[in-house]
Scaffold this motif. Sequence first.
Motif: not given
Length: 66
Positions: A18-23, A31-38
Amino acid sequence: MAQVTVTLDANLAIDVMMLSGTRNPQDAVELVLRDYLARGRRTGTRTGEAADGDRLTAERPAAQEG
């Protein structure tokens, strides 16, 4: 690239989706992990690394009188 399988609680996976808007839960977690690392890289760039501590000294330069 190597693939890793991780087991997550269903409610956690749904929240991430829900937070990332994916199904797809796999895409959401990626996506969450990539954002965290960035964010970690950006923070390290802005604040410096642990090795940069030697450039900070406890001694202050003597004040010039005049």
